[in-house]
Design a protein around this motif. Structure first.
Motif, mmCIF file in Angstrom:
data_model
loop_
_atom_site.group_PDB
_atom_site.id
_atom_site.type_symbol
_atom_site.label_atom_id
_atom_site.label_comp_id
_atom_site.label_asym_id
_atom_site.label_seq_id
_atom_site.Cartn_x
_atom_site.Cartn_y
_atom_site.Cartn_z
ATOM 1 N N PRO A 160 0.820 -1.223 0.000
ATOM 2 C CA PRO A 160 0.000 0.000 0.000
ATOM 3 C C PRO A 160 0.846 1.261 0.000
ATOM 4 N N GLN A 161 0.233 2.370 -0.381
ATOM 5 C CA GLN A 161 0.837 3.698 -0.249
ATOM 6 C C GLN A 161 -0.283 4.721 -0.156
ATOM 7 N N THR A 189 8.754 10.849 -1.542
ATOM 8 C CA THR A 189 8.946 10.398 -0.164
ATOM 9 C C THR A 189 9.522 8.992 -0.051
ATOM 10 N N SER A 190 9.818 8.341 -1.171
ATOM 11 C CA SER A 190 10.441 7.022 -1.178
ATOM 12 C C SER A 190 9.676 6.048 -0.277
ATOM 13 N N VAL A 191 10.371 5.399 0.674
ATOM 14 C CA VAL A 191 9.723 4.359 1.492
ATOM 15 C C VAL A 191 9.344 4.860 2.891
ATOM 16 N N SER A 192 9.358 6.169 3.108
ATOM 17 C CA SER A 192 9.159 6.688 4.463
ATOM 18 C C SER A 192 7.700 6.823 4.868
ATOM 19 N N VAL A 193 6.751 6.619 3.948
ATOM 20 C CA VAL A 193 5.334 6.836 4.255
ATOM 21 C C VAL A 193 4.773 5.654 5.037
ATOM 22 N N PRO A 194 4.098 5.904 6.168
ATOM 23 C CA PRO A 194 3.480 4.821 6.928
ATOM 24 C C PRO A 194 2.182 4.357 6.260
ATOM 25 N N ASN A 195 1.792 3.125 6.512
ATOM 26 C CA ASN A 195 0.558 2.594 5.948
ATOM 27 C C ASN A 195 -0.141 1.728 6.989
ATOM 28 N N LEU A 196 -1.464 1.770 6.981
ATOM 29 C CA LEU A 196 -2.251 1.095 8.004
ATOM 30 C C LEU A 196 -2.302 -0.407 7.800
ATOM 31 N N GLY A 220 -13.963 -6.986 -9.908
ATOM 32 C CA GLY A 220 -13.118 -6.968 -8.724
ATOM 33 C C GLY A 220 -13.459 -5.827 -7.791
ATOM 34 N N ALA A 221 -12.904 -5.900 -6.593
ATOM 35 C CA ALA A 221 -13.084 -4.862 -5.579
ATOM 36 C C ALA A 221 -11.742 -4.584 -4.912
ATOM 37 N N LEU A 222 -11.518 -3.326 -4.581
ATOM 38 C CA LEU A 222 -10.284 -2.869 -3.953
ATOM 39 C C LEU A 222 -10.635 -2.173 -2.643
ATOM 40 N N ILE A 223 -10.050 -2.635 -1.535
ATOM 41 C CA ILE A 223 -10.285 -2.046 -0.211
ATOM 42 C C ILE A 223 -8.982 -1.433 0.283
ATOM 43 N N ARG A 224 -9.020 -0.140 0.625
ATOM 44 C CA ARG A 224 -7.833 0.556 1.101
ATOM 45 C C ARG A 224 -8.178 1.368 2.346
ATOM 46 N N SER A 225 -7.210 1.506 3.251
ATOM 47 C CA SER A 225 -7.402 2.315 4.455
ATOM 48 C C SER A 225 -6.273 3.324 4.588
ATOM 49 N N PHE A 226 -6.604 4.481 5.175
ATOM 50 C CA PHE A 226 -5.657 5.583 5.316
ATOM 51 C C PHE A 226 -5.691 6.094 6.758
ATOM 52 N N LYS A 227 -4.551 6.626 7.197
ATOM 53 C CA LYS A 227 -4.464 7.152 8.568
ATOM 54 C C LYS A 227 -3.619 8.410 8.578
#
Length: 409
Positions: A160-161, A189-196, A220-227
């Motif tokens: 995720p991103q 931001t390369s790999v520094s982004v946090p993901n839930l 299909g269905a895509l489920i994503r979460s953000f914080k």
């Protein structure tokens, strides 16, 4: 490969669809043309059996990695880059894959196969393919069930991103902008982004026949979460957080309507899925109170492919992406978010592309490989949400690729 554009997009052989220049800029009046061998590929596959299971190991790479700033000065030292590296195991109607591959959400030509030849990513020579296409190549773990030879059901957990498109595309609340830049991917931001949690993808496919014609449909269905974590106050600083979950769907078809003529219809709809539309728009905005609002988005790629002779294939496609306006008021009373009146010209409402492809195979041999000529013409245009006084209403570019490709046997 030779490629040319009527405006100076400046992104190399792969087009930056969302950044083609307006005609009120210098780059909007300068054509570009270059040669490139970046799309040369190296790959292999290994097939084996172990305890009755079919085991596939796959590797594919090209030279489209991040190029040095002086790459076109003396030595065109294009950077080696991983495309697909995965292992796939099948036994008793179950299939497990781990590694990097095309996202399960990318349209298929056949079942839920992970092989590039069974994925629909167009006949385009543009290494960013077609505007509106849903795709990603990323690390994942997927499980596929094959109840019979016609049906496949799958679930995939993918890297995720939390994505807000390019720097400055989303306008954040003034008091939260420093924190927001560090918590969301703005392409720098390369790999520094946090993901839930990983992106969760569900998909089902049916492959059948109507006489001697091949039919493929899928959904299909895509489920994503953000914080987002919001630091407030001083001595002591307190931390509040907000989360949001968003869903998107897709419905795709690849139908042989007449022998050797395939009708293509791929449709995406939902919210929080901008990253999967080649990152042409953001996944979300942040309101003044720190809460998250996923951005609605829609895209499609439609057209046909036809083998008009044994060695000649033509393709005509239309692709388009739409990103909804998503705005809020900052504490100072100013509008923030995406697509508000006065927003930047990179807040695209639509990005659209019409494409014609020709693939002519001169000869093909199991012993000596094949030699083909590939040509692509595209007309690309984008429209912003907000037009400044005297500003351009849209940006456009005519684009051509010519490629001579030798494929090893």
């Amino acid at each position: 490969t030779w490629y040319g554009r009527s405006t100076n997009v400046g992104s190399g052989i792969g087009t930056s669809f969302g950044g083609i220049p307006y005609n009120n800029s210098v780059t909007g009046h300068i054509a570009e043309n270059n040669f490139s061998t970046q799309n040369s590929r190296i790959g292999f596959r290994v097939d084996s059996t172990f305890l009755g299971a079919k085991v596939l190991g796959y590797f594919e790479a090209d030279f489209l990695g991040n190029a040095a700033t002086n790459v076109f000065v003396t030595i065109n030292s294009n950077t080696f880059r991983m495309r697909n590296v995965f292992v796939d195991v099948q036994k008793n109607g179950l299939e497990v894959l781990g590694g990097q591959d095309w996202s399960l959400f990318t349209p298929n030509r056949k079942g839920l196969s992970p092989l590039p030849s069974d994925i629909f990513y167009s006949q385009d020579m543009d290494t960013n393919y077609q505007a509106g296409l849903i795709w990603s190549r990323q690390s994942q773990f997927r499980l596929i069930a094959h109840p019979n030879e016609n049906l496949a059901f799958g679930v995939s957990l993918e890297n995720p991103q939390q994505y807000v498109a390019g720097s400055g595309v989303v306008t954040f609340p003034t008091a939260l902008s420093t924190s927001a830049v560090g918590e969301f991917n703005n392409t720098t931001t390369s790999v520094s982004v946090p993901n839930l949690h990983p992106d969760i993808i569900f998909k089902a496919a049916y492959d059948g026949h109507a006489g001697d014609k091949i039919l493929h449909v899928e959904a299909g269905a895509l489920i994503r979460s953000f914080k987002f974590v919001n630091p407030t106050g001083t001595k002591p600083t307190t931390y509040t957080s907000s989360t949001a979950t968003a869903a998107s769907g897709e419905a795709d078809a690849n139908l042989e309507i007449v022998k050797n003529v395939r009708l293509i219809a791929n449709t995406f709809f939902g919210s929080g899925g901008g990253r999967y539309i080649f990152g042409l728009g953001p996944d979300l905005i942040v309101r003044a109170d720190g809460s998250i609002s996923p951005v609605h988005a829609y895209s499609t790629v439609d057209g046909f492919e036809a083998n008009i002779t044994k060695n000649t294939l033509i393709s005509m496609l239309y692709g388009g992406a739409y990103f909804g306006r998503d705005t809020a008021l900052d504490t100072n009373g100013k509008l923030i978010g995406y697509g508000f009146a006065g927003s930047a010209a990179n807040n695209n409402r639509t990005v659209q592309e019409s494409t014609f492809d020709l693939v002519q195979t001169f000869w093909k041999s199991p012993s000596y490989g094949s030699l083909s000529f590939i040509a692509q013409y595209s007309y690309l245009w984008r429209n912003p949400w907000s037009i400044a006084s005297g500003g351009a209403r849209y940006a456009k570019s005519n684009m051509v690729w010519l490629d001579l490709r030798y494929t090893l046997p």
